[in-house]
Design a protein around this motif. Structure first.
Motif: not given
Length: 219
Positions: A31-37, A56-57, A59-72
């Motif tokens: 998530l940190a890498a995506m936000i920095a990018g 954009e907002a 994009s932030v939501v999609l990045m958070v969701l994409g990172a969160a699902v990696l936990v599984l």
């Protein structure tokens, strides 16, 4: 062994015993890498620059969701790959220039390649590369041959290759460990067999001596 090496081995052992914690830390790092990018503009006049654009907002939501699902990702790697790939496609469709949501799909594809067999890796990898690269080329305003679009194709391909290499190495190490354990069991069984044979020989000798003395007593 130095203190640094000992600490590294302890951390690696702890992470191996707590995979969910490792995946959570990985999700935060991605998530940190995506936000920095997302703050980086690769098409700036004087070359790539940082801070010249803001995500954009959506994009932030999609990045958070994409990172969160990696936990599984270890529990159901195929579902995680499908989810992250869908989020990346949504980003390509809705936002131009897109934020690097595709990073989460790259990690998910690596996990699939590292946990399945090679034929599955080839099929899933080629499908993921084709769909994500085609989405980036079709829905983006930049030319299809731009470095961002080619980067999507290259990074997904490298993720699949890296995951397959890790899986092959694990299989090789497991095979070596199994052969070593089998050889150790064989040595132990051989030692027990020799001990049993020696005991049997001693018992036979003792039986012969006792029988000889009994015969002498009878005489």
């Amino acid at each position: 062994m130095t203190t640094l090496e000992t600490g590294f081995l302890r951390v690696r052992s702890w992470l191996r015993d707590h995979p969910l914690a490792f995946d959570g830390a990985l999700a935060v790092a991605v998530l940190a890498a995506m936000i920095a990018g997302s703050f980086t503009d690769p098409n700036a006049p004087n070359g790539p620059s940082f801070g010249t654009r803001t995500p954009e907002a959506a994009s932030v939501v999609l990045m958070v969701l994409g990172a969160a699902v990696l936990v599984l990702r270890r529990r159901n790697p195929m579902a995680v790959l499908a989810a992250t790939g869908a989020l990346a496609i949504v980003e390509f469709v809705l936002v131009d220039p897109p934020a690097p949501v595709v990073m989460s799909a790259v990690i998910a594809l690596y996990t699939v390649a590292a946990t399945t067999d090679r034929p599955t890796t080839w099929r899933v990898g080629l499908l993921t590369m084709s769909v994500l690269a085609a989405s980036a080329m079709l829905f983006g305003a930049s030319p299809w041959y731009s470095q961002e679009n080619l980067g999507v194709f290259a990074w997904t391909g490298m993720a699949g290759a890296a995951g397959d290499a890790v899986r092959s190495r694990r299989a090789f190490v497991d095979a070596i460990r199994e052969r070593a354990e089998r050889a150790e069991r064989t040595r132990e069984e051989e030692a027990r067999r020799r001990v049993a044979e020696e005991r049997l020989r001693i018992a036979r000798d003792l039986h012969d001596v006792v029988a000889h003395h009994i015969a002498l007593v009878n005489v």
